[in-house]
Design a protein around this motif. Structure first.
Motif, short mmCIF file in Angstrom:
data_model
loop_
_atom_site.label_atom_id
_atom_site.label_comp_id
_atom_site.label_asym_id
_atom_site.label_seq_id
_atom_site.Cartn_x
_atom_site.Cartn_y
_atom_site.Cartn_z
N ASP A 38 1.97 -49.11 25.88
CA ASP A 38 1.91 -49.88 24.63
C ASP A 38 1.41 -49.01 23.49
O ASP A 38 0.61 -48.10 23.68
CB ASP A 38 0.97 -51.07 24.79
CG ASP A 38 1.51 -52.15 25.71
OD1 ASP A 38 0.73 -53.03 26.08
OD2 ASP A 38 2.71 -52.12 26.06
N SER A 40 -0.09 -49.41 19.32
CA SER A 40 -0.72 -50.41 18.47
C SER A 40 0.31 -50.96 17.48
O SER A 40 1.31 -50.31 17.17
CB SER A 40 -1.88 -49.79 17.69
OG SER A 40 -1.37 -48.88 16.73
N VAL A 41 0.06 -52.14 17.00
CA VAL A 41 0.93 -52.74 15.99
C VAL A 41 0.95 -51.85 14.75
O VAL A 41 1.99 -51.65 14.13
CB VAL A 41 0.47 -54.17 15.64
CG1 VAL A 41 1.26 -54.74 14.48
CG2 VAL A 41 0.61 -55.07 16.87
N SER A 43 0.74 -48.60 14.67
CA SER A 43 1.65 -47.48 14.93
C SER A 43 3.10 -47.91 14.77
O SER A 43 3.91 -47.20 14.18
CB SER A 43 1.44 -46.92 16.34
OG SER A 43 0.18 -46.31 16.44
#
Length: 159
Positions: A38, A40-41, A43
Motif C-alpha cells: 500500500d 499513502s493517499v 503519495s
C-alpha cells in the motif's frame, strides 16, 4: 473514518464466470503478480495523471544495436493541453509509428526527466500487462487509452 479490510482473497469460480460473461478474459490467478505494498493517499494524490494526445511518433536509434531503430522504444511528442512533452516510451511492440499518431493516452506527467537511449523523456504512459497464458494479439502489453471526448490536458483522478 471507517477502516477498510485489506485481506487478500482468491477469485472464486462465480467471480470468474461473471467476469467472462462481461466479455473479459478469465486469467488464472496464479499468472497474476502479487499486489504491491500500500501507498499513502498523499503519495497517490501526488501523481499528476493527464490525458495526452500523441501528435508525433518516430523510431529511436538504439546505440547498443548499431543505431538500428529500437524494437522497443518510440520517441513521442504528446500534447497535454497547455504544453507538448517529449516522451521516450517502450510502446513500439504495441503501436507502429503510424498507429500511435492521434491516440489519446494516459500520462503520468510529473515524473522526473530521465534519459532513455540518449534522449530526454518527461513522462510515462500508463500501460496494462496481460498475464494470461493466451497472449493478446501482437503483444502482452496494452497502452491505456484516454477514452471519449476528453481533451488533452484533462486531469485523471480517483473517485
Amino acid at each position: 473514518m471507517q477502516e477498510r479490510s485489506h485481506a487478500v482473497r482468491p477469485l472464486h469460480h462465480r467471480e470468474v464466470a461473471v467476469s467472462t460473461a462481461l466479455g473479459e478474459e478469465a486469467t488464472d490467478s496464479a499468472d497474476v503478480p502479487a499486489l504491491q505494498p500500500d501507498v499513502s493517499v498523499a503519495s497517490y494524490e501526488a501523481l499528476d495523471i493527464r490525458v495526452g494526445r500523441i501528435v508525433k511518433a518516430e523510431t529511436v536509434p538504439d546505440p547498443d544495436h548499431g543505431n538500428k531503430p529500437s524494437r522497443k522504444y518510440l520517441s513521442l511528442v504528446v500534447a497535454l493541453g497547455n504544453e507538448f512533452r517529449s516522451i521516450i516510451s517502450g510502446v513500439r511492440p504495441v503501436f507502429d509509428v503510424e498507429e500511435a499518431i492521434g491516440k489519446s493516452v494516459l500520462v503520468v506527467a510529473n515524473t522526473e526527466e530521465e534519459v532513455i537511449l540518449g534522449r530526454p523523456s518527461r513522462g510515462r504512459l500508463l500501460v496494462a500487462a496481460n498475464y494470461s497464458k493466451a497472449p493478446m494479439p501482437r503483444t502482452l502489453r496494452t497502452v491505456l487509452l484516454g477514452g471519449g471526448p476528453v481533451p488533452p490536458g484533462s486531469q485523471v483522478t480517483g473517485l
